[in-house]
Design an enzyme around this catalytic site. Structure first.
Site, PDB file in Angstrom:
ATOM      1  N   VAL A  14      34.410  35.511  44.343  1.00  0.00           N
ATOM      2  CA  VAL A  14      35.397  35.570  45.431  1.00  0.00           C
ATOM      3  C   VAL A  14      34.693  35.771  46.772  1.00  0.00           C
ATOM      4  CG1 VAL A  14      37.412  36.793  46.319  1.00  0.00           C
ATOM      5  CG2 VAL A  14      37.137  36.487  43.843  1.00  0.00           C
ATOM      6  N   ALA A  33      43.544  33.195  63.969  1.00  0.00           N
ATOM      7  CA  ALA A  33      43.479  34.663  64.085  1.00  0.00           C
ATOM      8  C   ALA A  33      43.602  35.096  65.539  1.00  0.00           C
ATOM      9  CB  ALA A  33      42.162  35.165  63.508  1.00  0.00           C
ATOM     10  N   LYS A 105      43.212  43.951  41.484  1.00  0.00           N
ATOM     11  CA  LYS A 105      44.490  44.337  40.863  1.00  0.00           C
ATOM     12  C   LYS A 105      44.362  45.558  39.987  1.00  0.00           C
ATOM     13  CE  LYS A 105      42.194  40.928  39.044  1.00  0.00           C
ATOM     14  NZ  LYS A 105      42.091  39.516  38.842  1.00  0.00           N
ATOM     15  N   VAL A 132      47.152  39.216  43.162  1.00  0.00           N
ATOM     16  CA  VAL A 132      48.126  38.666  42.208  1.00  0.00           C
ATOM     17  C   VAL A 132      48.228  37.154  42.393  1.00  0.00           C
ATOM     18  CG1 VAL A 132      50.492  38.759  41.347  1.00  0.00           C
ATOM     19  CG2 VAL A 132      49.484  40.789  42.391  1.00  0.00           C
ATOM     20  N   GLY A 134      46.110  34.695  42.445  1.00  0.00           N
ATOM     21  CA  GLY A 134      45.065  33.947  43.166  1.00  0.00           C
ATOM     22  C   GLY A 134      45.548  33.385  44.487  1.00  0.00           C
ATOM     23  N   ILE A 136      48.245  31.730  45.285  1.00  0.00           N
ATOM     24  CA  ILE A 136      49.690  31.683  45.588  1.00  0.00           C
ATOM     25  C   ILE A 136      50.030  32.895  46.447  1.00  0.00           C
ATOM     26  CG2 ILE A 136      52.026  31.625  44.650  1.00  0.00           C
ATOM     27  CD1 ILE A 136      50.872  30.808  41.947  1.00  0.00           C
ATOM     28  N   GLY A 187      34.274  30.590  36.783  1.00  0.00           N
ATOM     29  CA  GLY A 187      34.514  31.713  37.702  1.00  0.00           C
ATOM     30  C   GLY A 187      35.935  32.254  37.643  1.00  0.00           C
ATOM     31  N   LYS A 205      48.620  42.889  37.215  1.00  0.00           N
ATOM     32  CA  LYS A 205      49.334  42.103  38.232  1.00  0.00           C
ATOM     33  C   LYS A 205      50.842  42.366  38.167  1.00  0.00           C
ATOM     34  CE  LYS A 205      45.679  38.627  38.195  1.00  0.00           C
ATOM     35  NZ  LYS A 205      45.108  37.502  37.437  1.00  0.00           N
ATOM     36  N   GLY A 302      39.632  31.579  40.504  1.00  0.00           N
ATOM     37  CA  GLY A 302      38.526  30.746  40.965  1.00  0.00           C
ATOM     38  C   GLY A 302      38.166  31.050  42.404  1.00  0.00           C
TER      39      GLY A 302
END
Ligand code: NAP
Ligand code: HSE
Length: 436
Positions: A14, A33, A105, A132, A134, A136, A187, A205, A302
Site C-alpha cells: 500500500v 488538495a 482495519k 474497508v 480497498g 471503494i 499483494g 471490516k 491490491g
C-alpha cells in the site's frame, strides 16, 4: 497555501502505491488538495531493502519517532498493518498534533474507541477510507452520501483475497493453495493470510462498517465468523447445481432487539449482483430507509486501488474536509452505542445443509423430522444415486443437501446437533448461510 508534509509509516504494497501516486501525479494531487502534498518521510522495518524509484527524495528511516517529532509533518499515514506497533504510532502521532490516515482495519476493529477518543482529545482527524473495501469509497458513501438514511441492512464481499480464491476455484478450476499463493503474490493478502481465509479480516471490516452504518461499537470477537479455509469443493458444486454461487459475505441487519452481524461463506443466487462480483473485486449492498437498495463495487485489495483511497484521505486532510467530517460523523463517540449486537443464537437466516447419510429407508424422514421438530421448513432437497459401494457391497453413504426456509439460528443448531447424533449420519454436517 503551505504544502502538506506527509510522514508515511510503512512502504510495502500500500505504501509503495501511495508514494507512486504522490510522486507521479503530484500536480493532479496538488490541484485537488489546493496545495502540494509532499512525501517527506517513509518509515520501514529494513532500510537496506531494495525499493523502487518512486521514493527518490523521500527520507527512508526505521524509527517512527523521527516522523512524529518532525514539526513540519502535518499528517502521519499508517500502513504497516498489525495492531500493537500501529496503535502506538497512531496514538503518538495524535498526541503530537498530527492528522492521521490509516488503512488498518485490525487496529480500528480492536481499538476504535481508544483511537477516536485520542483524536477528539487532540482535535485531530483519523481518516480510514482504505480500511474497508480497498478502493471503494464506502465509508464516505455511507457516512456522507447516505447520511439522510437509516441503514437497514448490509451484505458485502469485503475480502479480495477470498473472492479471488473462490473465483479461481469455481471458474478456473484452480486448487485452493495455488489460488492463495497467487493472491499473496498479487499483494492482496495480509502479511498473515490466515486472517484473510479464516474470515477475521472480513470481520474487522464489518466491525468498522457496523460503527459507520449503525453506530454500533463492536469488537471482532462479537462477530460470529467462518472463513473459506474449510470450504469443500463439493459445496461449491452443489451450490452451482442449485443456481447459487458461494461468496464470503459480511452480513448486517437491523432486527428486532438488535443488530444481526455475521461473516461466513454464503450461497448467493446467481441472478443477484453480488454473485457476479469476481476476482479481487469487493461489493457492498447497502439498503437505506430512504434510498432503498444501493450497490458499490470495485477493487477491494491490491496496491493501487488501496492507494487510491489513502490518497483521497490525504487530499481530504489537505483541504480540511477530513476535520469537518471527523467532527460531524464523530465515529466511536464517548456516548454509549445506540444499538447492541444480537446474540448469534437469535439471528435468522436461510440455510444450506449437507449431510453424509447411509442410503437406507427412513433416513431422510428422520432428518426431516429433526428439522420439523424445531420448526424448520425445507425449501428443496438434492440426493443423487449412490456411486460407491461399502465393504459389504451395499450402497455407500450418499450426500443429502437440504435448503431451508428462514430459521432461527439456535433452532438450526439444535436440529443439526440432533441429526449429527443419528447413527445413519456418517460425517459432521455442513451448514452454510443463504443470502436473500
Ligand atoms: P506490507 O506489504 O506487508 O507492508 C508493510 C510495510 O510496513 C513494509 O514496508 C514494512 O517494512 C513496514 N513495517 C512493518 N512493521 C513495521 C514497524 N513496526 N515499523 C516500521 N515499519 C514497519 O503490508 P500492506 O499490504 O501494504 O498493508 C499495510 C496495511 O494496509 C495493513 O494494515 C493492511 O491490512 C492494509 N491494507 C492492505 C491492502 C492490500 O491490498 N495489501 C488493502 C487495504 C488495506 P519493510 O518494507 O522494511 O518490510
Ligand atoms: N487482505 C485484504 C483483502 C486486503 O484481501 O481484502 C484489503 O483489505
Amino acid at each position: 497555501m503551505q504544502q502538506l508534509s506527509v510522514g508515511m509509516v510503512g512502504l510495502g504494497t500500500v505504501g509503495a502505491g501511495v508514494a507512486r501516486i504522490l510522486t507521479r501525479h503530484a500536480d493532479r494531487v496538488a490541484r485537488r488538495a489546493g496545495r502540494p502534498i509532499e512525501l517527506k518521510w517513509a518509515v520501514v522495518r529494513d532500510v537496506k531493502k531494495r525499493r523502487d524509484a518512486d521514493f527518490e527524495g523521500v527520507r527512508i528511516v526505521d524509527d517512527a519517532r523521527r516522523v512524529i517529532d518532525d514539526p513540519e509533518v502535518g499528517v502521519v499515514v499508517e500502513v504497516i498493518g498489525g495492531v500493537d506497533a500501529a496503535r502506538r504510532i497512531v496514538l503518538d502521532a495524535l498526541a503530537a498534533g498530527k492528522q492521521v490516515v490509516t488503512a488498518n482495519k485490525a487496529l480500528l476493529a480492536e481499538h476504535g474507541p481508544e483511537i477516536f477518543a485520542a483524536a477528539r482529545k487532540a482535535d485531530r482527524a483519523v481518516a480510514f477510507e482504505a480500511s474497508v473495501a480497498g478502493g471503494i469509497p464506502i465509508v464516505g458513501a455511507i457516512g456522507v452520501g447516505l447520511a439522510a438514511n437509516q441503514v437497514q441492512s448490509l451484505a458485502a464481499i469485503l475480502n479480495g483475497t477470498c473472492n479471488y480464491i473462490l473465483t479461481q476455484m469455481t471458474q478456473g478450476g484452480v486448487a485452493y493453495a495455488e489460488a492463495l499463493a497467487d493472491a499473496q503474490a498479487l499483494g492482496f493478502a495480509e502479511a498473515d493470510p490466515t486472517l484473510d481465509v479464516d474470515g477475521t479480516d472480513t470481520a474487522h471490516k464489518l466491525a468498522i462498517l457496523a460503527q459507520v452504518a449503525f453506530g454500533a461499537d463492536v469488537r471482532t470477537a462479537d462477530i460470529p465468523r467462518e472463513g473459506i479455509d474449510r470450504l469443500e469443493i463439493a459445496d461449491l458444486n452443489y451450490a452451482r447445481e442449485l443456481g447459487y454461487t458461494i461468496k464470503l459475505l459480511a452480513h448486517a441487519r437491523l432486527a428486532e432487539g438488535g443488530l444481526e452481524l455475521r461473516v461466513g461463506p454464503s450461497l448467493v443466487r446467481n441472478d443477484r449482483p453480488l454473485a457476479q462480483v469476481h476476482g479481487s473485486y469487493n461489493a457492498v449492498r447497502v439498503e437505506g430507509d430512504a434510498v432503498g437498495e444501493t450497490l458499490f463495487c470495485g477493487r477491494g485489495a491490491g496496491m493501487m486501488p488501496t492507494a487510491s483511497a489513502v490518497v483521497a484521505d490525504l487530499i481530504d486532510v489537505a483541504t480540511g474536509r477530513a476535520a469537518i467530517t471527523a467532527r460531524a460523523l464523530d465515529f466511536w463517540p464517548a456516548a454509549a452505542a445506540p444499538i447492541a449486537v444480537l446474540p448469534a443464537s437469535r439471528t435468522r437466516r436461510r440455510n444450506y445443509l449437507r449431510f453424509l447419510i447411509a442410503d437406507r429407508p427412513g433416513v431422510i424422514a428422520a432428518i426431516a423430522h429433526a428439522l420439523g421438530d424445531k420448526g424448520i421448513s425445507i425449501a428443496s432437497v438434492i440426493q443423487h444415486e449412490p456411486t460407491q459401494e461399502d465393504e459389504n457391497g451395499e450402497p455407500g453413504p450418499v450426500p443429502l443437501v437440504i435448503m431451508t426456509h428462514l430459521a432461527v439460528e439456535q433452532d438450526l443448531r439444535d436440529a443439526v446437533r440432533e441429526i449429527d447424533r443419528l447413527d445413519v449420519v456418517r460425517a459432521p454436517s455442513v451448514c452454510l448461510g443463504v443470502e436473500e
